[in-house]
Design a protein around this motif. Structure first.
Motif, PDB file in Angstrom:
ATOM      1  N   GLN A   1       0.944  -1.153  -0.006  1.00  0.00           N
ATOM      2  CA  GLN A   1       0.107  -0.025   0.080  1.00  0.00           C
ATOM      3  C   GLN A   1       0.739   1.253   0.325  1.00  0.00           C
ATOM      4  O   GLN A   1       0.327   2.410  -0.019  1.00  0.00           O
ATOM      5  N   GLY A   2       2.365   1.076   0.608  1.00  0.00           N
ATOM      6  CA  GLY A   2       2.984   2.251   0.388  1.00  0.00           C
ATOM      7  C   GLY A   2       3.431   2.357  -1.138  1.00  0.00           C
ATOM      8  O   GLY A   2       2.969   2.395  -2.342  1.00  0.00           O
ATOM      9  N   THR A   3       3.945   3.738  -1.112  1.00  0.00           N
ATOM     10  CA  THR A   3       5.099   4.366  -2.577  1.00  0.00           C
ATOM     11  C   THR A   3       6.333   3.871  -2.688  1.00  0.00           C
ATOM     12  O   THR A   3       7.144   3.936  -3.816  1.00  0.00           O
ATOM     13  N   GLU A   4       7.060   2.457  -2.264  1.00  0.00           N
ATOM     14  CA  GLU A   4       7.645   2.682  -2.320  1.00  0.00           C
ATOM     15  C   GLU A   4       8.067   1.279  -2.430  1.00  0.00           C
ATOM     16  O   GLU A   4       7.175   0.570  -1.822  1.00  0.00           O
TER      17      GLU A   4
ATOM     18  N   PRO B   1       5.610  -0.797  -5.299  1.00  0.00           N
ATOM     19  CA  PRO B   1       4.401   0.050  -5.013  1.00  0.00           C
ATOM     20  C   PRO B   1       2.919  -0.446  -5.803  1.00  0.00           C
ATOM     21  O   PRO B   1       3.176  -0.460  -6.578  1.00  0.00           O
ATOM     22  N   GLY B   2       2.058   0.012  -5.217  1.00  0.00           N
ATOM     23  CA  GLY B   2       0.982  -0.528  -4.850  1.00  0.00           C
ATOM     24  C   GLY B   2       0.541  -1.852  -5.793  1.00  0.00           C
ATOM     25  O   GLY B   2      -0.609  -1.786  -6.273  1.00  0.00           O
TER      26      GLY B   2
END
Length: 163
Positions: free
Chosen positions: A73-76, A101-102
């Motif tokens: 659920q993060g951007t990294e 990410p995603g």
């Protein structure tokens, strides 16, 4: 007077018998922290582990595979580096799994990714300690239900199979 007393007794009895136990030790409060079935969920930082279930291998093989989905659920990006099943090191496809990410990454079900134990010694319907180790999100511990490879779980088995 007798009617009033009878009504008061009936009211007190209904209040004490009608509700379930409440407070910090109520069964309904305690249940939220207990494993209740297959499809265990966990959160490790911004990684979400969903529907974790241990599917036992073929009879007599002492193997099992961890069926689950990990959602980043993060951007990294993060990576699944290691796992233990019932305190024993598990084998991960490719040694580590990239979690962009995603992304929503499936293991064992409609997937080429696996987390396997070849030294599994738990009966079906037992809750088994599982630890997942992530590069950035750290460790997360779960108690996962073991199920036989029947019905929905039919065809889910360690890959590669136990020797």
């Amino acid at each position: 007077m007798i009617r009033t007393r009878t009504a008061a007794i009936a009211l007190l009895a209904s209040l004490s018998l009608a509700g379930c136990f409440n407070g910090p030790n109520a069964t309904t409060t305690m249940q939220a922290g207990q494993s209740t079935g297959n499809g265990v969920q966990a959160q490790a930082g911004l990684l979400r582990v969903e529907n974790a279930t241990l599917v036992t291998g073929p009879e007599g093989s002492r193997s099992a595979t961890l069926m689950m989905r990990i959602v980043n659920q993060g951007t990294e990006s993060d990576r699944l580096l290691a796992a233990t099943i019932d305190g024993v090191r598990a084998f991960i496809t490719g040694d580590a799994v990239e979690l962009p990410p995603g992304a929503s990454i499936s293991f064992a079900y409609e997937s080429d990714l696996w987390v396997n134990s070849y030294d599994f010694d738990a009966e079906p319907s037992a809750f088994v300690d599982v630890t997942l180790v992530f590069e950035k999100s750290g460790d997360t511990a779960l108690q996962v239900l073991s199920v036989p490879p029947l019905s929905f779980y039919e065809g889910i088995a360690p890959n590669p199979p136990a020797a």
